[in-house]
Design a protein around this motif. Sequence first.
Motif, PDB file in Angstrom:
ATOM      1  N   ARG A   1       0.830  -1.202   0.000  1.00  0.00           N
ATOM      2  CA  ARG A   1       0.000   0.000   0.000  1.00  0.00           C
ATOM      3  C   ARG A   1       0.864   1.252   0.000  1.00  0.00           C
ATOM      4  NH1 ARG A   1      -4.192  -1.977   4.696  1.00  0.00           N
ATOM      5  NH2 ARG A   1      -5.203  -3.648   3.506  1.00  0.00           N
ATOM      6  N   GLN A   2       1.555   1.432  -1.081  1.00  0.00           N
ATOM      7  CA  GLN A   2       2.376   2.622  -1.256  1.00  0.00           C
ATOM      8  C   GLN A   2       2.596   2.794  -2.754  1.00  0.00           C
ATOM      9  OE1 GLN A   2       5.663   0.898   1.084  1.00  0.00           O
ATOM     10  NE2 GLN A   2       6.957   1.175  -0.690  1.00  0.00           N
ATOM     11  N   PRO A   3       3.034   3.983  -3.181  1.00  0.00           N
ATOM     12  CA  PRO A   3       3.200   4.217  -4.622  1.00  0.00           C
ATOM     13  C   PRO A   3       4.128   3.194  -5.269  1.00  0.00           C
ATOM     14  CG  PRO A   3       3.303   6.291  -3.428  1.00  0.00           C
ATOM     15  CD  PRO A   3       3.290   5.202  -2.386  1.00  0.00           C
ATOM     16  N   LEU A   4       3.760   2.772  -6.474  1.00  0.00           N
ATOM     17  CA  LEU A   4       4.557   1.808  -7.224  1.00  0.00           C
ATOM     18  C   LEU A   4       5.543   2.544  -8.121  1.00  0.00           C
ATOM     19  CD1 LEU A   4       1.670  -0.556  -8.395  1.00  0.00           C
ATOM     20  CD2 LEU A   4       3.317  -1.039  -6.580  1.00  0.00           C
ATOM     21  N   ASN A   5       6.615   1.859  -8.496  1.00  0.00           N
ATOM     22  CA  ASN A   5       7.484   2.438  -9.507  1.00  0.00           C
ATOM     23  C   ASN A   5       6.767   2.379 -10.854  1.00  0.00           C
ATOM     24  OD1 ASN A   5       8.069  -0.091 -10.945  1.00  0.00           O
ATOM     25  ND2 ASN A   5       9.369  -0.632  -9.200  1.00  0.00           N
ATOM     26  N   PRO A   6       7.197   3.161 -11.839  1.00  0.00           N
ATOM     27  CA  PRO A   6       6.460   3.217 -13.113  1.00  0.00           C
ATOM     28  C   PRO A   6       6.260   1.867 -13.786  1.00  0.00           C
ATOM     29  CG  PRO A   6       8.026   5.022 -12.981  1.00  0.00           C
ATOM     30  CD  PRO A   6       8.303   4.141 -11.794  1.00  0.00           C
ATOM     31  N   ALA A   7       7.273   0.996 -13.762  1.00  0.00           N
ATOM     32  CA  ALA A   7       7.152  -0.312 -14.411  1.00  0.00           C
ATOM     33  C   ALA A   7       6.075  -1.153 -13.743  1.00  0.00           C
ATOM     34  CB  ALA A   7       8.497  -1.039 -14.379  1.00  0.00           C
ATOM     35  N   ALA A   8       6.051  -1.165 -12.419  1.00  0.00           N
ATOM     36  CA  ALA A   8       5.039  -1.937 -11.690  1.00  0.00           C
ATOM     37  C   ALA A   8       3.657  -1.336 -11.900  1.00  0.00           C
ATOM     38  CB  ALA A   8       5.379  -1.986 -10.202  1.00  0.00           C
TER      39      ALA A   8
END
Length: 308
Positions: free
Chosen positions: A277-284
């Motif tokens: 429950r936190q921001p994902l990296n762009p690829a994910a």
Amino acid sequence: MNLNLWLTFITTVEKGTLSAAAEELHLTQPAVSKQLQALEDFYGVRLLERRGREVRLTAAGRICFRHAKAILRHLEQSRRELAELTRLVKGRLLLGASTIPGQYILPRLIGNFRQEYPQVEVVVEIADSQEVIRRLQSGEIDLGLVGAGGRGRNLTYSRLVEDEIVLIVPAGHRLSGLKNVTVKDLEGEPLVWREAGSGTRRVVEERLQKAGFNVNPDQIVMELGSTEAIVSAVEAGLGISLVSCWAAEKGLKLGRLVAVPLQGVNLKRDLYLVRRRQPLNPAAEVFVGYVEKHPPQPPAVDRCCLIG
């Protein structure tokens, strides 16, 4: 303005207490208080009232909360749309998967995904469900795909696809000719079983127990860490087992196995995509969006493969 102030404000309102917000955001409670104070200083009004441990919105806070939610929502949407437009997403995507998603679902998904995002390097680590969740919680991987739901701390489970577990026996086995097989027919049968920690094993044993059958450890002749190995062992006549229809598909079509309907046992389950429950990296992030738009389809294991 620092967007994290709004995120902290929204999380605090939704969680209801500073301590719950701090846990969700992986911050200390004083850090949460400091960010909330900075937001109130920016607007020059009180946004929250503290009543004991709980916090409630003031009239000004309700206005701020509504706009903060809208701004973050639009920001997220703009980022997604730009990513889709430019196709310039780069980076490394680390996926952890239990056996069924990792061996039978991800290869198809990743092949199509990389046609749209060729600059994303995808790395897949296969382990049992418990280990996948551990690696996800520790930050060793970006996303997990597992065969059992759960309530891991700070994790979100999203349904990926339905899976059906089938009872497989070797061709010519005594159960292969029966039309109504119940859990009583499993008594005394040698079982080829998954290792402890497997999501499939956990689901199977829970469902069998609900139907009145407790697995006798003496019946388990082999414990294997690979579903492919289990299928091969059953084909060789070493015992019977319950495996995902994704894994049984090939053996059924070749006639090496027979899938027998097990009466009175619900053997359907969901496979899950799990994230922190936190921001994902762009690829994910683009991978999650791709899976939502292109969910995997269950294998075409014709019901004619099931006798009865």
